[in-house]
Scaffold this motif. Structure first.
Motif, mmCIF file in Angstrom:
data_model
loop_
_atom_site.group_PDB
_atom_site.id
_atom_site.type_symbol
_atom_site.label_atom_id
_atom_site.label_comp_id
_atom_site.label_asym_id
_atom_site.label_seq_id
_atom_site.Cartn_x
_atom_site.Cartn_y
_atom_site.Cartn_z
ATOM 1 N N ASP A 85 0.830 -1.211 0.000
ATOM 2 C CA ASP A 85 0.000 0.000 0.000
ATOM 3 C C ASP A 85 0.860 1.255 0.000
ATOM 4 O OD1 ASP A 85 -2.459 -1.254 0.000
ATOM 5 O OD2 ASP A 85 -3.238 -0.036 1.643
ATOM 6 N N ASP A 112 -5.254 -10.432 -1.726
ATOM 7 C CA ASP A 112 -6.106 -9.252 -1.571
ATOM 8 C C ASP A 112 -5.353 -7.919 -1.670
ATOM 9 O OD1 ASP A 112 -8.801 -8.230 -0.969
ATOM 10 O OD2 ASP A 112 -7.819 -7.424 0.801
ATOM 11 N N ALA A 113 -4.494 -7.627 -0.688
ATOM 12 C CA ALA A 113 -3.960 -6.254 -0.586
ATOM 13 C C ALA A 113 -3.167 -5.807 -1.811
ATOM 14 C CB ALA A 113 -3.103 -6.126 0.671
ATOM 15 N N ILE A 115 -3.601 -6.782 -4.818
ATOM 16 C CA ILE A 115 -4.403 -6.918 -6.043
ATOM 17 C C ILE A 115 -5.480 -5.834 -6.067
ATOM 18 C CG2 ILE A 115 -5.835 -8.542 -7.401
ATOM 19 C CD1 ILE A 115 -3.025 -9.609 -6.689
ATOM 20 N N GLY A 116 -5.645 -5.157 -7.170
ATOM 21 C CA GLY A 116 -6.798 -4.268 -7.300
ATOM 22 C C GLY A 116 -6.471 -2.803 -7.457
ATOM 23 N N GLY A 117 -5.236 -2.396 -7.115
ATOM 24 C CA GLY A 117 -4.821 -1.025 -7.418
ATOM 25 C C GLY A 117 -5.144 0.023 -6.377
ATOM 26 N N LYS A 118 -5.921 -0.332 -5.333
ATOM 27 C CA LYS A 118 -6.188 0.666 -4.286
ATOM 28 C C LYS A 118 -5.006 0.665 -3.337
ATOM 29 C CE LYS A 118 -11.034 -0.269 -3.423
ATOM 30 N NZ LYS A 118 -11.867 -0.661 -2.281
ATOM 31 N N ASN A 119 -4.415 1.830 -3.136
ATOM 32 C CA ASN A 119 -3.273 1.931 -2.232
ATOM 33 C C ASN A 119 -3.429 3.197 -1.415
ATOM 34 O OD1 ASN A 119 -1.644 -0.371 -3.267
ATOM 35 N ND2 ASN A 119 -1.817 0.827 -5.152
ATOM 36 N N LYS A 208 -10.902 -11.846 -7.460
ATOM 37 C CA LYS A 208 -10.731 -10.406 -7.231
ATOM 38 C C LYS A 208 -10.386 -9.686 -8.547
ATOM 39 C CE LYS A 208 -8.949 -6.778 -4.428
ATOM 40 N NZ LYS A 208 -8.387 -6.319 -3.192
ATOM 41 N N ARG A 222 -17.660 -3.965 -7.484
ATOM 42 C CA ARG A 222 -16.450 -4.064 -6.658
ATOM 43 C C ARG A 222 -16.741 -3.887 -5.168
ATOM 44 N NH1 ARG A 222 -10.334 -1.610 -7.501
ATOM 45 N NH2 ARG A 222 -9.591 -2.595 -5.603
#
Ligand code: GLY
Length: 326
Positions: A85, A112-113, A115-119, A208, A222
């Motif tokens: 993150d 999870d953490a 993967i997905g691009g939210k940081n 995910k 999402r």
């Protein structure tokens, strides 16, 4: 998605990086245990929730400036979710954005953490209050790195994985039995068990990735991935509890709020996997509801609560904070 052995990962990294300069942002524990696998310039960080802050992001920026990292430098986040993150967040803001990739080293980050691009970073002890959505160039998974993970950390990942399988409706029972019967050290004893672990990691990550591909900006589908997290983030705000434990309790709260027909199966599976299922008795429920009302998913006074009707039937229900069962 392929998983890699340690020797394959070195090769794959070389291929992905090419001739670019790399600065690794690496958790100090990972650097101590596995640092020789990653012969890059390094910024070593203490990866704790307390240090997942704007101040730490700024310290990393200072170090990047000191190293004369430029806009083509690739930042490589190596560690668990806190490290990935921070790395992804800094990569989004440093010189208005530099490329980045991840090597997650915890089960939670692998599924999870990372993967997905939210940081993002925490603010005033509220989780991920400031952040960005920007995809890494690559996320390389090397399950062998999990060998050195403390069992409690491993269980944190199991909780996120079970959450994902409740959403997809697949693999919940099989993975639940596998993780109930096998502690981390026994999994590494046989090829067959390792293969099972890789299979569940791959399946969970794929769920995910499919959802994120369809709705990267979290306008609808999402949101399902936040299953259990409204409660989990509030629990983490109120008590010293790990993310996976908080997610596990949050899943049960989501099942209660959805009057879930599979609630007994869910509770028993979580318990068998050594995960908690009840809000700790010393947590003040009023304080918990107050923390829930700070949730990022609150809009127009209603929380987009993710509830479980059944395994494979998870729904978004706008709910006033006062009507939430916990
Ligand atoms: N980095 C976690 C996510 O995008 O969901």
């Amino acid at each position: 998605m392929k998983t890699f052995t340690p020797s394959e990962i070195t090769h794959e990294l070389r291929r992905l990086i090419g001739t670019r300069r790399v600065v690794a942002i690496i958790d100090e524990k990972v650097d101590r245990l596995h640092g020789t696998l990653f012969p890059f310039e390094k910024i070593v960080i203490e990866a704790t929730e307390e240090r997942k802050t704007l101040a730490t992001a700024e310290e990393i920026v200072h170090q990047l400036l000191h190293l004369h990292a430029d806009r083509d430098t690739l930042l490589l986040g190596i560690g668990g979710g806190i490290t990935t993150d921070l790395c992804g967040f800094v990569a989004a803001i440093y010189k208005r954005g530099v490329p980045f990739g991840f090597i997650p080293t915890t089960l939670l980050a692998m599924v999870d953490a990372a993967i997905g691009g939210k940081n993002g970073v925490n603010v005033l002890n509220f989780k991920n209050m400031i952040g960005t959505i920007r995809q890494p160039e690559f996320v390389l998974t090397c399950p062998n790195l999990l060998r050195t993970l403390p069992p409690k950390e491993f269980r944190n990942g199991v909780a996120e994985m079970l959450k994902t399988f409740i959403i997809s409706g697949q693999n919940f029972g099989e993975s639940g039995s596998f993780f109930a019967e096998n502690e981390l050290d026994t999994i590494f004893c046989t090829e067959a068990k390792m293969a099972q672990l890789c299979h569940f990691i791959t399946e969970s990550r794929a769920v995910k990735e499919r959802i994120v591909k369809e709705d990267e900006q979290e306008q609808g589908l999402r949101r399902l991935l936040n299953l259990g997290h409204t409660f989990a983030h509030a629990l983490e705000h109120c008590a010293k509890i790990s993310h996976g434990e908080a997610v596990s309790i949050g899943i049960v709260c989501a099942a209660k709020n959805g009057h879930c027909k599979d609630i007994d199966l869910i509770v028993n599976t979580l318990k068998q996997c050594n995960l908690p299922t009840e809000i700790p008795a010393d947590i003040d429920k009023k304080m918990l509801l107050e923390a829930i009302s700070q949730d990022k998913k609150i809009a127009e006074g209603r929380c987009n609560l993710i509830v479980i009707h059944a395994i494979g039937d998870v729904r978004i229900i706008p709910t006033a904070p006062g009507a939430i069962l916990c």
